[in-house]
Motif scaffolding. Sequence first.
Motif: not given
Length: 126
Positions: A57-66
């Motif tokens: 969950t947090i890795y996906a948010a970290y990866y997607i945020a520009p």
Amino acid sequence: MDKLHPIIRWILFIPASLLVAVATDNFILFAHNFYPGGGIATYFNQISAAAISGAATIYAAYYIAPYFKKRVVIGYAIFTFLFLLITLAIVPSSYFGGIMETLRYATYNIAIFVMGWYLYKEEKND
């Protein structure tokens, strides 16, 4: 078009991270149905599915945020902590459906905090 791409990423990073959490959790639990180990393997599978789901969950948010990755990780961790406090204050303990669901919820939150700490350290070192 160059200005539109980051805006779309900012809009989608929270829904996409929650979608990744649900997909990861359901995939691991579904994969366990093909080869059920029984006994303690069932409990271990549920706990590990919650842990991997929280980290994803947090890795996906970290990866997607520009950009502003450290702020995204800190914000996600603070939001998770506040949501955890609200859940503990409002939701009765009998609602969770037993000790296993409580352990899954705790594991999910702990995984978010641990992965957030790891991503924060990685971003701070770079």
